[in-house]
Design a protein around this motif. Structure first.
Motif, mmCIF file in Angstrom:
data_model
loop_
_atom_site.group_PDB
_atom_site.id
_atom_site.type_symbol
_atom_site.label_atom_id
_atom_site.label_comp_id
_atom_site.label_asym_id
_atom_site.label_seq_id
_atom_site.Cartn_x
_atom_site.Cartn_y
_atom_site.Cartn_z
ATOM 1 N N CYS A 9 0.827 -1.246 0.064
ATOM 2 C CA CYS A 9 -0.051 0.074 -0.113
ATOM 3 C C CYS A 9 1.004 1.241 -0.224
ATOM 4 C CB CYS A 9 -1.051 -0.038 1.275
ATOM 5 S SG CYS A 9 -0.287 0.084 2.766
ATOM 6 N N HIS A 10 0.164 2.462 0.064
ATOM 7 C CA HIS A 10 1.058 3.619 0.070
ATOM 8 C C HIS A 10 1.813 3.962 1.314
ATOM 9 C CE1 HIS A 10 2.179 7.993 -0.665
ATOM 10 N NE2 HIS A 10 2.053 7.500 -2.102
ATOM 11 N N CYS A 11 1.447 3.619 2.588
ATOM 12 C CA CYS A 11 2.385 3.930 3.639
ATOM 13 C C CYS A 11 3.058 2.622 3.918
ATOM 14 C CB CYS A 11 1.175 4.298 4.708
ATOM 15 S SG CYS A 11 0.318 2.817 5.285
ATOM 16 N N GLY A 12 2.983 1.567 3.410
ATOM 17 C CA GLY A 12 3.704 0.341 3.791
ATOM 18 C C GLY A 12 3.149 -0.435 4.910
ATOM 19 N N ALA A 13 2.152 -0.012 5.228
ATOM 20 C CA ALA A 13 1.623 -1.133 6.560
ATOM 21 C C ALA A 13 1.197 -2.292 5.753
ATOM 22 C CB ALA A 13 0.307 -0.247 7.248
ATOM 23 N N CYS A 71 -5.912 -0.572 3.668
ATOM 24 C CA CYS A 71 -5.373 -0.187 4.633
ATOM 25 C C CYS A 71 -6.082 0.983 5.174
ATOM 26 C CB CYS A 71 -3.916 0.334 4.013
ATOM 27 S SG CYS A 71 -2.827 1.276 5.406
ATOM 28 N N THR A 73 -4.691 3.233 7.123
ATOM 29 C CA THR A 73 -4.023 4.520 7.289
ATOM 30 C C THR A 73 -4.184 5.225 5.874
ATOM 31 O OG1 THR A 73 -2.538 3.642 8.750
ATOM 32 C CG2 THR A 73 -1.771 5.384 7.390
ATOM 33 N N CYS A 74 -3.678 4.744 4.457
ATOM 34 C CA CYS A 74 -3.674 5.081 3.517
ATOM 35 C C CYS A 74 -4.644 4.955 2.423
ATOM 36 C CB CYS A 74 -2.085 5.186 2.949
ATOM 37 S SG CYS A 74 -2.100 3.232 2.193
HETATM 38 ZN ZN LIG Z 1 -1.256 1.986 3.994
#
Ligand SMILES: [Zn+2]
Length: 116
Positions: A9-13, A71, A73-74
């Protein structure tokens, strides 16, 4: 040709590794795929490995046969888990979230999911 790829994902989570071919990708115009801009490839569950399993929300609609996860978060959806019409488990990978593939280097077949 099946090759190992990495994505996130974009934030890496949420991050994953997948053994997949970039042949046979699809782009669909259904109400969900179209909004999210998916380009999808399909693999069996053993070919998909989560390497970061951060907080995700699951989104279900229609007959709930596909568990769309994004995700928290992002907001990026990297994959979904579902069942094919013949009952086997599959993972739908959002090819746009592969980090080792040049965007637009792929060819995707357009599928008229809106009419189904
Ligand atoms: Zn994310």
């Amino acid at each position: 040709m099946t090759e190992a790829h990495k994505g996130s994902c974009h934030c890496g989570a949420v991050a994953y590794e997948v053994d997949m071919s970039l042949d046979g990708l699809i782009e669909c115009n259904c109400s969900h795929c179209c909004r999210k801009g998916f380009v999808l490839g399909f693999v069996q569950p053993h070919a998909f490995r989560l390497t970061a399993d951060g907080p995700q929300t699951e989104y279900l609609f229609h007959n709930h046969s596909i568990r769309h996860r994004f995700c928290e978060t992002c907001g990026v959806q990297t994959f979904a888990r579902g069942t094919t019409p013949d009952g086997s488990e599959m993972v739908a990978v959002n090819v746009r979230t592969l980090t080792d593939v040049e965007p637009f280097s792929w060819t995707a077949t357009r599928v008229d999911g809106r009419s189904f």
